[in-house]
Design a protein around this motif. Sequence first.
Motif, PDB file in Angstrom:
ATOM      1  N   CYS A   3      -1.845  13.148   6.551  1.00  0.00           N
ATOM      2  CA  CYS A   3      -2.665  12.599   7.637  1.00  0.00           C
ATOM      3  C   CYS A   3      -3.477  11.382   7.186  1.00  0.00           C
ATOM      4  O   CYS A   3      -3.518  10.378   7.892  1.00  0.00           O
ATOM      5  CB  CYS A   3      -3.584  13.672   8.198  1.00  0.00           C
ATOM      6  N   ASP A   4      -4.117  11.474   6.024  1.00  0.00           N
ATOM      7  CA  ASP A   4      -4.987  10.384   5.586  1.00  0.00           C
ATOM      8  C   ASP A   4      -4.201   9.241   4.938  1.00  0.00           C
ATOM      9  O   ASP A   4      -4.396   8.081   5.286  1.00  0.00           O
ATOM     10  CB  ASP A   4      -6.050  10.901   4.613  1.00  0.00           C
ATOM     11  N   ILE A   5      -3.313   9.548   4.008  1.00  0.00           N
ATOM     12  CA  ILE A   5      -2.593   8.494   3.291  1.00  0.00           C
ATOM     13  C   ILE A   5      -1.425   7.953   4.105  1.00  0.00           C
ATOM     14  O   ILE A   5      -1.257   6.739   4.250  1.00  0.00           O
ATOM     15  CB  ILE A   5      -2.140   8.984   1.901  1.00  0.00           C
ATOM     16  N   LEU A   6      -0.601   8.850   4.671  1.00  0.00           N
ATOM     17  CA  LEU A   6       0.522   8.379   5.503  1.00  0.00           C
ATOM     18  C   LEU A   6       0.099   8.040   6.929  1.00  0.00           C
ATOM     19  O   LEU A   6       0.818   7.332   7.626  1.00  0.00           O
ATOM     20  CB  LEU A   6       1.650   9.413   5.533  1.00  0.00           C
ATOM     21  N   GLY A   7      -1.029   8.563   7.361  1.00  0.00           N
ATOM     22  CA  GLY A   7      -1.530   8.243   8.696  1.00  0.00           C
ATOM     23  C   GLY A   7      -0.836   8.972   9.831  1.00  0.00           C
ATOM     24  O   GLY A   7      -0.885   8.536  10.979  1.00  0.00           O
ATOM     25  N   LEU A   8      -0.219  10.112   9.552  1.00  0.00           N
ATOM     26  CA  LEU A   8       0.457  10.873  10.598  1.00  0.00           C
ATOM     27  C   LEU A   8      -0.546  11.771  11.318  1.00  0.00           C
ATOM     28  O   LEU A   8      -1.334  12.464  10.671  1.00  0.00           O
ATOM     29  CB  LEU A   8       1.575  11.728   9.993  1.00  0.00           C
ATOM     30  N   PRO A   9      -0.526  11.770  12.639  1.00  0.00           N
ATOM     31  CA  PRO A   9      -1.474  12.614  13.378  1.00  0.00           C
ATOM     32  C   PRO A   9      -1.043  14.074  13.383  1.00  0.00           C
ATOM     33  O   PRO A   9       0.134  14.393  13.557  1.00  0.00           O
ATOM     34  CB  PRO A   9      -1.442  12.031  14.795  1.00  0.00           C
TER      35      PRO A   9
END
Length: 122
Positions: free
Chosen positions: A26-32
């Motif tokens: 979620c934080d590094i790859l930005g996936l919700p």
Amino acid sequence: MRIEGLHHAQITIPKGAEEGAHKFYCDILGLPEIEKPESLQGRGGFWLQVGDRQVHVGTEDGVDRTASKAHLAYQVKDVTAWQAHLQEYGIKVLESVPIPGFARFEARDPFGNRFEMIEPLG
């Protein structure tokens, strides 16, 4: 009778590793993160939205994830920027066989799951 498409894919992490996996995905790859159905919430893990598909992150012990070539390939824009971004977080880029028409690299998440970042060229 035919298969209509792919609804989701599942990867696994060690039991109790949700916090670290959430940070990576979620934080590094930005996936919700998306909500799991109430009937499955007690099983550990979490679900992610990836474009119009889902990735389910389940928990499983006793698995050597580094021994598998199984992987998810995330289609991205600016694969070079993604490579630099992940290397900033200590993610080691693996050797990849070139595929005509694509820029790509492979890596492993902090739990050993192999993944690929791939960008169509042209």
